[in-house]
Design a protein around this motif. Structure first.
Motif, mmCIF file in Angstrom:
data_model
loop_
_atom_site.group_PDB
_atom_site.id
_atom_site.type_symbol
_atom_site.label_atom_id
_atom_site.label_comp_id
_atom_site.label_asym_id
_atom_site.label_seq_id
_atom_site.Cartn_x
_atom_site.Cartn_y
_atom_site.Cartn_z
ATOM 1 N N VAL A 271 0.859 -1.187 0.000
ATOM 2 C CA VAL A 271 0.000 0.000 0.000
ATOM 3 C C VAL A 271 0.895 1.237 0.000
ATOM 4 C CG1 VAL A 271 -1.819 1.249 1.210
ATOM 5 C CG2 VAL A 271 -1.784 -1.256 1.251
ATOM 6 N N GLY A 272 0.704 2.130 -0.955
ATOM 7 C CA GLY A 272 1.506 3.351 -1.025
ATOM 8 C C GLY A 272 1.290 4.259 0.170
ATOM 9 N N SER A 273 0.038 4.453 0.573
ATOM 10 C CA SER A 273 -0.286 5.252 1.762
ATOM 11 C C SER A 273 -1.711 4.948 2.173
ATOM 12 C CB SER A 273 -0.123 6.762 1.504
ATOM 13 O OG SER A 273 -1.031 7.191 0.506
ATOM 14 N N MET A 274 -2.004 5.243 3.450
ATOM 15 C CA MET A 274 -3.362 5.077 3.959
ATOM 16 C C MET A 274 -3.787 6.374 4.616
ATOM 17 S SD MET A 274 -4.984 2.327 6.687
ATOM 18 C CE MET A 274 -4.056 2.991 8.064
ATOM 19 N N THR A 275 -4.987 6.812 4.301
ATOM 20 C CA THR A 275 -5.527 8.044 4.870
ATOM 21 C C THR A 275 -6.759 7.718 5.683
ATOM 22 O OG1 THR A 275 -4.717 9.350 3.000
ATOM 23 C CG2 THR A 275 -6.426 10.339 4.372
ATOM 24 N N LEU A 276 -6.742 8.146 6.961
ATOM 25 C CA LEU A 276 -7.903 8.032 7.835
ATOM 26 C C LEU A 276 -8.518 9.414 7.981
ATOM 27 C CD1 LEU A 276 -6.720 5.698 10.746
ATOM 28 C CD2 LEU A 276 -8.270 5.115 8.890
ATOM 29 N N SER A 277 -9.823 9.503 7.825
ATOM 30 C CA SER A 277 -10.492 10.802 7.955
ATOM 31 C C SER A 277 -11.735 10.644 8.810
ATOM 32 C CB SER A 277 -10.856 11.366 6.577
ATOM 33 O OG SER A 277 -11.703 10.464 5.885
ATOM 34 N N ASP A 278 -12.119 11.782 9.441
ATOM 35 C CA ASP A 278 -13.333 11.848 10.270
ATOM 36 C C ASP A 278 -13.333 10.769 11.346
ATOM 37 O OD1 ASP A 278 -14.213 13.942 8.686
ATOM 38 O OD2 ASP A 278 -15.182 12.585 7.271
ATOM 39 N N ALA A 279 -12.198 10.612 12.014
ATOM 40 C CA ALA A 279 -12.089 9.583 13.052
ATOM 41 C C ALA A 279 -12.111 10.235 14.422
ATOM 42 C CB ALA A 279 -10.802 8.786 12.870
ATOM 43 N N GLN A 280 -12.494 9.445 15.404
ATOM 44 C CA GLN A 280 -12.419 9.844 16.795
ATOM 45 C C GLN A 280 -11.458 8.899 17.519
ATOM 46 O OE1 GLN A 280 -16.372 9.861 18.419
ATOM 47 N NE2 GLN A 280 -16.780 11.971 17.769
ATOM 48 N N LEU A 281 -10.480 9.499 18.189
ATOM 49 C CA LEU A 281 -9.451 8.718 18.871
ATOM 50 C C LEU A 281 -9.561 8.953 20.371
ATOM 51 C CD1 LEU A 281 -6.862 6.964 18.787
ATOM 52 C CD2 LEU A 281 -5.548 9.085 18.583
ATOM 53 N N ALA A 282 -9.622 7.885 21.141
ATOM 54 C CA ALA A 282 -9.666 7.971 22.600
ATOM 55 C C ALA A 282 -8.710 6.932 23.170
ATOM 56 C CB ALA A 282 -11.079 7.743 23.121
ATOM 57 N N ALA A 283 -8.185 7.221 24.368
ATOM 58 C CA ALA A 283 -7.225 6.294 24.976
ATOM 59 C C ALA A 283 -7.326 6.364 26.487
ATOM 60 C CB ALA A 283 -5.799 6.619 24.526
#
Length: 319
Positions: A271-283
């Motif tokens: 895979v040349g690149s991966m784009t994630l959009s409109d995500a919510q990140l919690a930890a």
């Protein structure tokens, strides 16, 4: 001339076989010799320094031995993923398995590698419109050898500083020697001097820096929760992934001879690149430990007012 007049300083100087001007020069030269004051010990029982302020505390680059995260978890929710420049190679590896059974005479079997066949496939761009929630469990992460740039602390106000039990041993004042002009003093020794108190209106030190780095054992934070953060877009670099499926086989059984062809498919994905959009990140982080911190420290513009010292004792002053 009377006896008193003969013993006067002017008469004695005139009676010496040297000129008055030479004697005057020798006297001034002897009086201007640098001297030092040696003090065995200075003790201050107590004191107060009011309004202690530091204009700036400079913290250099901090060397951190290790950073450890334990019992952590993270989740990515409601993300859209786009895989760019996706290329795959389907590798088919062939094996020939055989078995010969002649009953009481004996039996033989074996497997032969027949090579592999690669099938390239260009998939281009793959869009995943709605990823399911991804939960990650992180038992432990240990990151050694970190370096952190520490910002300076400006206008540090320490308030009033109480001083007690101050003791200075083997002082020599001043370090370059004391110059006295116009007065000659021989050796002078005082066994002790006691001063009830001393006051000062103000104090200022332009810069002070310890010769050694400041070493901190470390710190730890427990139960750190990072709330959901919106991540409009994040792009990764290129990466590869491999996946191997279970074997598939086709065989022929003619009694004494069994022959089968076994195929092992493997997919190599690039895979040349991966784009994630409109995500919510919690930890959630169970425990974060920072260990073995070392950093240089210097202080600039140290000021204080109304210095008061009580019960000052000076033992054995020698000049």
């Amino acid at each position: 001339m009377s006896l008193k007049e003969r013993l006067s300083p002017d008469s004695l100087l005139e009676s010496l076989p040297v000129s008055r001007d030479l004697l005057t020069r020798l006297g001034l030269l002897g009086a201007q010799v640098s001297r030092k004051i040696a003090i065995d010990q200075v003790s201050v029982d107590s004191g107060t320094l009011n309004n202690l302020k530091v204009e700036r505390v400079n913290l250099g680059s901090a060397s951190i031995g290790s950073l450890t995260v334990q019992n952590g978890s993270a989740s990515v929710n409601n993300a859209n993923a786009v895989l760019n420049q996706v290329r795959s190679i389907v590798e088919l590896e062939f094996h020939l398995d055989w078995e010969i059974d002649l009953g009481w005479i004996g039996s033989w079997d074996g497997s032969e590698n027949m090579g592999s066949l690669d099938i390239p496939v260009d998939l281009g761009t793959i869009t995943v419109p709605d990823l399911g929630d991804i939960d990650l469990q992180i038992p432990s992460i240990d990151i050694p050898g970190l370096v952190a740039e520490m910002k300076p602390i400006d206008q540090l106000d320490l308030g009033n500083l109480d001083i007690s039990g101050v003791r200075l041993d083997k002082l020599s004042l001043p370090s370059a020697g004391l110059s006295i002009t116009g007065m000659g003093v021989g050796d002078l020794t005082l066994s002790s001097v006691t001063v009830p108190s001393a006051d000062g209106e103000a104090m200022r030190v332009n810069r002070a820096a310890p010769t050694q780095h400041l070493n901190l054992p470390g710190a730890s934070l427990e139960n750190v929760a990072i709330p959901a953060v919106n991540m409009p877009s994040a792009t990764s670099g290129s990466f590869t992934a491999d996946a191997t499926a279970s074997d598939k086989s086709v065989g022929v059984d003619i009694g004494i001879l069994k022959v089968s062809v076994r195929v092992t498919p493997t997919v190599h994905l690039n895979v040349g690149s991966m784009t994630l959009s409109d995500a919510q990140l919690a930890a959630d982080l169970g425990k974060v430990s920072i260990n073995d911190i070392s950093l240089p420290v210097s202080l600039e513009g140290i000021t204080g007012g109304e210095l008061g010292l009580n019960s000052i004792s000076v033992n054995k002053l020698t000049f």
